[in-house]
Design an enzyme around this catalytic site. Sequence first.
Site, PDB file in Angstrom:
ATOM      1  N   ASP A  81     104.723 -87.008  74.046  1.00 20.67           N
ATOM      2  CA  ASP A  81     103.403 -86.320  74.681  1.00 20.67           C
ATOM      3  C   ASP A  81     103.985 -85.492  75.890  1.00 20.67           C
ATOM      4  O   ASP A  81     104.942 -85.720  76.495  1.00 20.67           O
ATOM      5  CB  ASP A  81     102.569 -87.380  75.280  1.00 20.67           C
ATOM      6  CG  ASP A  81     103.271 -88.610  76.106  1.00 20.67           C
ATOM      7  OD1 ASP A  81     104.420 -88.878  75.731  1.00 20.67           O
ATOM      8  OD2 ASP A  81     102.737 -89.309  77.019  1.00 20.67           O
ATOM      9  N   GLU A 138     102.840 -91.573  75.924  1.00 17.98           N
ATOM     10  CA  GLU A 138     103.849 -92.659  76.893  1.00 17.98           C
ATOM     11  C   GLU A 138     103.399 -92.673  78.271  1.00 17.98           C
ATOM     12  O   GLU A 138     103.480 -93.620  78.844  1.00 17.98           O
ATOM     13  CB  GLU A 138     105.156 -92.202  76.569  1.00 17.98           C
ATOM     14  CG  GLU A 138     106.120 -93.041  77.272  1.00 17.98           C
ATOM     15  CD  GLU A 138     106.385 -92.914  78.666  1.00 17.98           C
ATOM     16  OE1 GLU A 138     106.475 -93.913  79.330  1.00 17.98           O
ATOM     17  OE2 GLU A 138     106.182 -92.055  79.401  1.00 17.98           O
TER      18      GLU A 138
HETATM   19 ZN   LIG Z   1     107.303 -89.093  82.467  1.00 17.26          ZN
HETATM   20 ZN   LIG Z   2     109.303 -89.532  80.215  1.00 12.12          ZN
END
Ligand SMILES: [Zn+2]
Ligand SMILES: [Zn+2]
Length: 396
Positions: A81, A138
């Site tokens: 991401d 994440e």
């Molecule tokens: Zn980051």
């Molecule tokens: Zn990262």
Amino acid sequence: MTIRDQLIRTISAEATEWRRELHQNPQTMYEEEFASAFICRKLTEWGIAHERGIAKTGVAASIEGRRNHSGRAIAFRADIDALDVTEQSGQPWSSRTPGKMHGCGHDGHTATLLALAHYLQQTRNFDGVVQLIFQPAEEGGRGAFRMLEEGLLERFPFDEIYGYHNWPMLARGTFAICAGPMLAAVDSFAIELTGKGGHAGMPHYTRDAVPAAAQLVLTLQTLVSRETDPLASAVISITNLNAGSGAFNVIDRSAKLNGTGRSFRPEVRDHIERRMQEMANGVALCYRLSCTVEYARLMDATVNHPESTMHARSAASAVVGEANVKDLEPVMGGEDFGGFLLERPGAFMAIGQAEADSASPHSQGVHTPFYDFNDAIIPTAASYFAELAERRLPID
Ligand SMILES: [Zn+2]
Ligand SMILES: [Zn+2]
């Protein structure tokens, strides 16, 4: 140069192109459709078995070794991401989407894992199974946890897991790791203090939340400075403080503050959550206000397992030399790789990417608009993973 080095070098030249294409098409928080489709296209092209849609845009793939007698499996993970940042790196492959940017280098982590996949599929020089995990969300979206909740371990079982993050604070060519806590637990909080609005010239008819909010900002700082063991790390950052509509002569009815709490030890985390509530209630009472506190635990600390850390160190030493594998000082950034480490042993490596030129985009901090992943570390990072796979699943 070994045959492996040559092969990884060739693959990495291609992986640089993939990385830049991923970089141009950043998406965030379970919307990483471009990366997800890109990964699957490559895996299909190479004939690697995989499944798309674990945690929406997540992908997991499986490569069987030339032998599979060990009954063991090792996993490698990349996050896919991007961030809500408008890029100013000036790179020719900059983001094509204003407001979105691969500002943490997850495009590079993805390209590295693809390079590893391509290498392992061609060589399969291991006894067992290698699982490749491409994880979405994440950055605050708990993607690791969601993949686990959606049955990752049952569908792609593994005994150990390894990951890495590019590290702009470290020179390219160096690695760093530590056993135990490496990255902090990340929590978020939002507090609203509510009173009674009114005429700014007649404050005695109001219950003004602004002085209370100001007081609370200062009071919360004592959670770290006065209540946490100085040798146990914690951070409280209030990142937003909002009240009023912009008018100079109107007292608003409420004030809102939010921010993040960081810690390594579970007892420190519990203390922060409990005391934040008490402090907010106390200040609210003092100023005749009501208050609400929303406290959310986003990620657990990333705690490297001692034995896996040893394996990680020796594999890294084989790639860059022992002198270039440093002891990492833990940092209060967060990383939801820690979620996998709650389930299986493993270790997370920091791989240096800074160049001597301090103005280089590779030397800028992650999450800044000036940052860019350094493609020159792809072969090193992929070799490190390959070394780990072949050491942990030896064929003879
Ligand atoms: Zn980051
Ligand atoms: Zn990262």
